[in-house]
Write a protein that holds these residues in place. Sequence first.
Motif, PDB file in Angstrom:
ATOM      1  N   ALA A  86       0.480  -1.551   0.513  1.00 18.55           N
ATOM      2  CA  ALA A  86      -0.060   0.139   0.406  1.00 18.55           C
ATOM      3  C   ALA A  86       1.096   1.137  -0.162  1.00 18.55           C
ATOM      4  CB  ALA A  86      -0.984  -0.516   1.103  1.00 18.55           C
ATOM      5  N   THR A  87       0.646   2.221  -0.762  1.00 18.90           N
ATOM      6  CA  THR A  87       1.383   3.393  -0.508  1.00 18.90           C
ATOM      7  C   THR A  87      -0.168   4.795  -0.448  1.00 18.90           C
ATOM      8  OG1 THR A  87       2.984   2.579  -2.491  1.00 18.90           O
ATOM      9  CG2 THR A  87       2.550   5.222  -1.961  1.00 18.90           C
ATOM     10  N   TYR A  88       0.666   5.613   0.638  1.00 15.10           N
ATOM     11  CA  TYR A  88      -0.371   6.237   1.809  1.00 15.10           C
ATOM     12  C   TYR A  88       0.063   7.703   0.666  1.00 15.10           C
ATOM     13  CZ  TYR A  88      -2.122  10.306   4.501  1.00 15.10           C
ATOM     14  OH  TYR A  88      -2.589  11.071   4.279  1.00 15.10           O
ATOM     15  N   LEU A  89      -0.108   8.686   0.096  1.00 20.39           N
ATOM     16  CA  LEU A  89      -0.247   9.781  -0.385  1.00 20.39           C
ATOM     17  C   LEU A  89      -0.461  10.870   0.688  1.00 20.39           C
ATOM     18  CD1 LEU A  89      -0.769   9.732  -4.320  1.00 20.39           C
ATOM     19  CD2 LEU A  89       1.279   9.117  -2.538  1.00 20.39           C
ATOM     20  N   SER A  90       0.327  11.845   1.621  1.00 19.44           N
ATOM     21  CA  SER A  90       0.194  12.434   2.502  1.00 19.44           C
ATOM     22  C   SER A  90      -0.891  13.729   1.956  1.00 19.44           C
ATOM     23  CB  SER A  90       1.379  13.724   3.069  1.00 19.44           C
ATOM     24  OG  SER A  90       0.733  14.702   3.899  1.00 19.44           O
ATOM     25  N   GLY A  91      -2.186  13.420   2.671  1.00 30.28           N
ATOM     26  CA  GLY A  91      -3.633  14.727   2.112  1.00 30.28           C
ATOM     27  C   GLY A  91      -3.861  14.135   1.559  1.00 30.28           C
ATOM     28  N   TYR A  92      -3.510  12.787   0.981  1.00 31.80           N
ATOM     29  CA  TYR A  92      -4.837  12.488   0.070  1.00 31.80           C
ATOM     30  C   TYR A  92      -5.435  10.893   0.827  1.00 31.80           C
ATOM     31  CZ  TYR A  92      -2.787  14.984  -3.922  1.00 31.80           C
ATOM     32  OH  TYR A  92      -2.780  15.619  -4.269  1.00 31.80           O
ATOM     33  N   GLY A  93      -6.655  11.928   1.649  1.00 31.87           N
ATOM     34  CA  GLY A  93      -7.996  10.289   2.344  1.00 31.87           C
ATOM     35  C   GLY A  93      -7.355  10.010   4.365  1.00 31.87           C
ATOM     36  N   SER A  94      -7.968   9.298   4.051  1.00 31.65           N
ATOM     37  CA  SER A  94      -7.592   8.313   5.554  1.00 31.65           C
ATOM     38  C   SER A  94      -6.356   7.879   5.468  1.00 31.65           C
ATOM     39  CB  SER A  94      -8.420   7.736   6.071  1.00 31.65           C
ATOM     40  OG  SER A  94      -9.775   8.354   6.671  1.00 31.65           O
ATOM     41  N   PRO A  95      -4.956   7.676   6.016  1.00 35.13           N
ATOM     42  CA  PRO A  95      -3.967   6.761   6.110  1.00 35.13           C
ATOM     43  C   PRO A  95      -4.304   5.040   5.989  1.00 35.13           C
ATOM     44  CG  PRO A  95      -4.171   7.572   8.475  1.00 35.13           C
ATOM     45  CD  PRO A  95      -5.210   8.115   7.947  1.00 35.13           C
ATOM     46  N   CYS A  96      -3.413   4.855   5.078  1.00 36.09           N
ATOM     47  CA  CYS A  96      -3.312   3.234   5.172  1.00 36.09           C
ATOM     48  C   CYS A  96      -2.689   2.666   6.136  1.00 36.09           C
ATOM     49  CB  CYS A  96      -2.855   2.596   3.674  1.00 36.09           C
ATOM     50  SG  CYS A  96      -1.054   2.862   3.655  1.00 36.09           S
ATOM     51  N   ALA A  97      -3.527   1.336   7.120  1.00 36.33           N
ATOM     52  CA  ALA A  97      -3.170   0.352   7.880  1.00 36.33           C
ATOM     53  C   ALA A  97      -3.231  -0.935   8.233  1.00 36.33           C
ATOM     54  CB  ALA A  97      -4.069   1.230   9.509  1.00 36.33           C
ATOM     55  N   VAL A  98      -2.497  -1.318   9.064  1.00 29.81           N
ATOM     56  CA  VAL A  98      -2.987  -2.953   9.204  1.00 29.81           C
ATOM     57  C   VAL A  98      -2.881  -2.990  10.695  1.00 29.81           C
ATOM     58  CG1 VAL A  98      -0.511  -3.086   9.192  1.00 29.81           C
ATOM     59  CG2 VAL A  98      -2.259  -5.286   8.636  1.00 29.81           C
ATOM     60  N   THR A  99      -4.261  -4.099  10.631  1.00 26.78           N
ATOM     61  CA  THR A  99      -4.222  -4.105  12.322  1.00 26.78           C
ATOM     62  C   THR A  99      -4.065  -5.958  12.365  1.00 26.78           C
ATOM     63  OG1 THR A  99      -5.319  -2.349  12.087  1.00 26.78           O
ATOM     64  CG2 THR A  99      -5.997  -3.804  14.123  1.00 26.78           C
ATOM     65  N   LEU A 169      -2.145  -4.528  17.895  1.00 27.86           N
ATOM     66  CA  LEU A 169      -0.850  -3.157  17.177  1.00 27.86           C
ATOM     67  C   LEU A 169      -1.727  -2.565  16.167  1.00 27.86           C
ATOM     68  CD1 LEU A 169       1.539  -2.526  17.295  1.00 27.86           C
ATOM     69  CD2 LEU A 169       1.997  -4.908  16.572  1.00 27.86           C
ATOM     70  N   VAL A 170      -1.787  -1.728  15.949  1.00 25.86           N
ATOM     71  CA  VAL A 170      -2.285  -1.219  13.931  1.00 25.86           C
ATOM     72  C   VAL A 170      -0.308  -0.369  14.447  1.00 25.86           C
ATOM     73  CG1 VAL A 170      -3.143   0.911  13.203  1.00 25.86           C
ATOM     74  CG2 VAL A 170      -3.972  -1.005  15.080  1.00 25.86           C
ATOM     75  N   MET A 171      -0.334  -0.865  12.400  1.00 28.76           N
ATOM     76  CA  MET A 171       0.768  -0.222  11.583  1.00 28.76           C
ATOM     77  C   MET A 171       0.274   0.505  10.872  1.00 28.76           C
ATOM     78  SD  MET A 171       3.615  -2.067  10.063  1.00 28.76           S
ATOM     79  CE  MET A 171       3.213  -3.169   8.173  1.00 28.76           C
ATOM     80  N   GLN A 172       0.673   2.036  11.405  1.00 24.42           N
ATOM     81  CA  GLN A 172       0.038   3.265   9.738  1.00 24.42           C
ATOM     82  C   GLN A 172       0.907   4.126   9.531  1.00 24.42           C
ATOM     83  OE1 GLN A 172      -3.554   5.471  11.790  1.00 24.42           O
ATOM     84  NE2 GLN A 172      -2.567   6.913  11.871  1.00 24.42           N
ATOM     85  N   ALA A 173       0.998   4.409   8.040  1.00 18.45           N
ATOM     86  CA  ALA A 173       1.236   5.592   7.281  1.00 18.45           C
ATOM     87  C   ALA A 173       1.324   6.397   8.323  1.00 18.45           C
ATOM     88  CB  ALA A 173       0.410   5.249   5.781  1.00 18.45           C
ATOM     89  N   ASP A 174       2.581   7.082   8.158  1.00 11.51           N
ATOM     90  CA  ASP A 174       3.139   8.704   8.624  1.00 11.51           C
ATOM     91  C   ASP A 174       1.937   9.318   7.665  1.00 11.51           C
ATOM     92  OD1 ASP A 174       4.054  10.985   9.655  1.00 11.51           O
ATOM     93  OD2 ASP A 174       5.886  10.625   9.339  1.00 11.51           O
ATOM     94  N   THR A 175       0.692  10.600   8.464  1.00 10.85           N
ATOM     95  CA  THR A 175       0.349  11.169   8.101  1.00 10.85           C
ATOM     96  C   THR A 175       0.730  12.629   7.557  1.00 10.85           C
ATOM     97  OG1 THR A 175      -0.126  12.043   9.968  1.00 10.85           O
ATOM     98  CG2 THR A 175      -1.696  10.808   9.256  1.00 10.85           C
ATOM     99  N   THR A 176       1.957  12.679   7.125  1.00  6.70           N
ATOM    100  CA  THR A 176       2.269  13.583   7.700  1.00  6.70           C
ATOM    101  C   THR A 176       3.526  13.962   6.123  1.00  6.70           C
ATOM    102  OG1 THR A 176       4.798  13.613   8.860  1.00  6.70           O
ATOM    103  CG2 THR A 176       3.182  14.635   9.753  1.00  6.70           C
ATOM    104  N   THR A 177       3.424  12.756   4.896  1.00  8.80           N
ATOM    105  CA  THR A 177       4.524  12.268   4.181  1.00  8.80           C
ATOM    106  C   THR A 177       4.127  10.860   3.656  1.00  8.80           C
ATOM    107  OG1 THR A 177       6.615  11.181   3.687  1.00  8.80           O
ATOM    108  CG2 THR A 177       6.182  10.583   5.619  1.00  8.80           C
ATOM    109  N   PHE A 178       4.448  10.923   1.977  1.00  6.60           N
ATOM    110  CA  PHE A 178       4.432   9.800   1.490  1.00  6.60           C
ATOM    111  C   PHE A 178       4.794   8.563   2.637  1.00  6.60           C
ATOM    112  CE2 PHE A 178       4.023  12.699  -2.292  1.00  6.60           C
ATOM    113  CZ  PHE A 178       3.553  13.358  -2.069  1.00  6.60           C
TER     114      PHE A 178
END
Length: 219
Positions: A86-99, A169-178
Amino acid sequence: MTPWEFRVSAYTLLASFFLRVSSRQVNVTIDDEFGDDITGAKPVYSPDTGLWTQGSTCTGCGVRSIAYPQGEVQASQAFHGTWHDATYLSGYGSPCAVTLTFNGTAVVVFNLIANAGVEQTNTNTSVDFFLDGALAGSYLHEPDSEGPSVLYNVPVFSKSGLPHQPHTLVMQADTTTFSLILFDHAIYTVDDGSDVNDDHVDHVEWPKWHPNELDEYFK
């Protein structure tokens, strides 16, 4: 946490994994695709908007299996040959995460890490970890063009000394960057309530590397 502090933490936890097998502790694997070896519980990927895909069969992923054109990932090096991408782009929707959910006293999370730059693909990895609702750690890796294209079985989070009870345990993309996340598997330690001898160890899924090999990831 500095790379050195994380290395010491990872060494300590991994050493405890190997030592505890001779007592009442058993290590259980949670695979990205097949889930918990014991309970069958599978990781939960969010948001449910198509951000996550099975990396081993993905044809549109920038970092993909060598079975596809310009692929970089050796599927045989991933646990069970699978990983989630998964790729998260900062500022575009909710951050991707795996629980992940587990009942145990320690846990280590392993990712594939895209190390060398891939054309038109973000390969920066920046993730936060929340254990039972509280921030428990972060991991950052910036691509090194002089290193291998992909790093395998990289411990991105570890925690020991937990009370023996259910944990989330949740691993979540940093919301401040890609951020690119390539989740492979996790291992947690559980007290099975009985003495464990060597005859009971053959079912435990071990990492594919020796702890000393961590050095190459934390230079």
